[in-house]
Enzyme design. Structure first.
Site, mmCIF file in Angstrom:
data_model
loop_
_atom_site.group_PDB
_atom_site.id
_atom_site.type_symbol
_atom_site.label_atom_id
_atom_site.label_comp_id
_atom_site.label_asym_id
_atom_site.label_seq_id
_atom_site.Cartn_x
_atom_site.Cartn_y
_atom_site.Cartn_z
ATOM 1 C CB SER A 141 58.079 53.284 17.259
ATOM 2 O OG SER A 141 58.909 52.981 18.374
ATOM 3 C CG MET A 142 63.833 55.863 15.515
ATOM 4 S SD MET A 142 65.772 55.445 16.467
ATOM 5 C CE MET A 142 65.814 54.348 15.060
ATOM 6 C CG ASP B 90 52.858 52.526 22.970
ATOM 7 O OD1 ASP B 90 54.020 52.079 23.412
ATOM 8 O OD2 ASP B 90 53.193 52.693 21.099
ATOM 9 C CG PHE C 153 65.971 53.281 19.890
ATOM 10 C CD1 PHE C 153 67.058 54.295 19.594
ATOM 11 C CD2 PHE C 153 66.143 52.676 20.989
ATOM 12 C CE1 PHE C 153 68.233 54.075 20.175
ATOM 13 C CE2 PHE C 153 66.416 53.384 22.004
ATOM 14 C CZ PHE C 153 67.929 54.288 22.051
ATOM 15 C CG HIS D 221 56.273 49.875 20.736
ATOM 16 N ND1 HIS D 221 55.349 51.986 21.086
ATOM 17 C CD2 HIS D 221 57.234 49.932 20.418
ATOM 18 C CE1 HIS D 221 56.218 52.139 20.010
ATOM 19 N NE2 HIS D 221 57.344 51.329 19.477
#
Length: 259
Positions: free
Chosen positions: A93-94, A194, A25, A224
């Site tokens: 992530s996303m 993260d 994202f 992250h």
């Protein structure tokens, strides 16, 4: 709008085993480019698309939502399935959230998943206010470049567009509901430190998927964006070993050069 330098999509025509990589994202393919190139160098067919609204300016992302991002990776997966005999999906992530949705919807067509700090929820009090606040405030400070490795930078937006954040929040709820439909082998790698996606998201995903072939790996040295961090090489090696275990032809001389 021109694409930011480094944020271009990446594709490589290799053998009959393919990998789709999904970025995060407000991020871009740049965060996964070294991973994609690592796999391409080993003879795999690789697709790393640029998600709609990403890689240009945050205002462009304001006009997009999860349906646009998912449609892009779904299209890329279908193209790989036509081209390859075995296809894996990896996500950060996303991108991990998108990967889980693809796995739930495409079933056995997806051979396995590698998830790096996958997102399961938009956290915090601000998330609860998104339905209203997004009409009053257009954006908030960005989340890009949460990286421990000094000098490593992520090509991503310095603002989070709130209409898009609201859409992502809805998408997370949708994917969470369908997690029991995920049955494929999974490698989930996550960072205890993260600052974007808390470890509780990985725990939630592992607790709800129906996969029985699951490996959890902690990335102690990274934040992250672990694919650009201290543990990057470890992620690449683990993912390639995972492919080799499930698609044994990979890595054998001449086996991944066919069309």
């Amino acid at each position: 709008m021109p694409v930011l330098p480094g944020a271009e999509p990446y594709r490589h025509e290799g053998g009959e085993v393919g990998v789709l990589l999904c970025h995060g994202f407000t991020g871009s393919p740049q965060s996964l480019r070294p991973w994609a190139e690592y796999l391409a160098e080993r003879g795999l067919t690789v697709s790393l698309p640029l998600l709609p609204g990403h890689g240009t300016r945050w205002q462009d992302m304001q006009l997009t939502g999860w349906q646009d991002w998912y449609a892009e990776v779904d299209r890329e997966l279908r193209a790989l399935l036509e081209r390859c005999t075995t296809v894996f999906v990896f996500g950060l992530s996303m991108g991990g959230t998108l990967t889980l949705r693809l796995a739930a919807k495409h079933g056995d067509a997806v051979a396995g998943l590698v998830l790096v700090n996958p997102a399961n929820k938009v956290h915090g009090l601000a998330a609860q206010a998104l339905p209203v606040v997004r009409h009053l405030v257009r954006s908030t400070p960005g989340i890009a470049s949460d990286i421990a490795l000094e000098g490593s930078e992520e090509v991503g937006y310095d603002r989070v567009p709130l209409h898009a954040a609201h859409s992502f929040r809805n998408f997370c709820k949708l994917v969470d509901r369908d997690l029991p439909q995920v049955t494929q082998p999974v490698v989930l790698l996550h960072s205890p430190q993260d600052h974007v996606v808390p470890p509780v998201d990985s725990a939630r995903i592992l607790g709800r998927i129906s996969s029985t072939d699951v490996e959890e790996i902690l990335l102690e040295q990274s934040y992250h964006v672990a694919t650009l961090d201290h543990d990057a090489e470890r992620i690449f090696e683990k993912s390639y070993a995972f492919i080799g275990r499930l698609a044994p032809s990979v890595g054998k001389k001449g086996s991944t050069t066919g069309g």
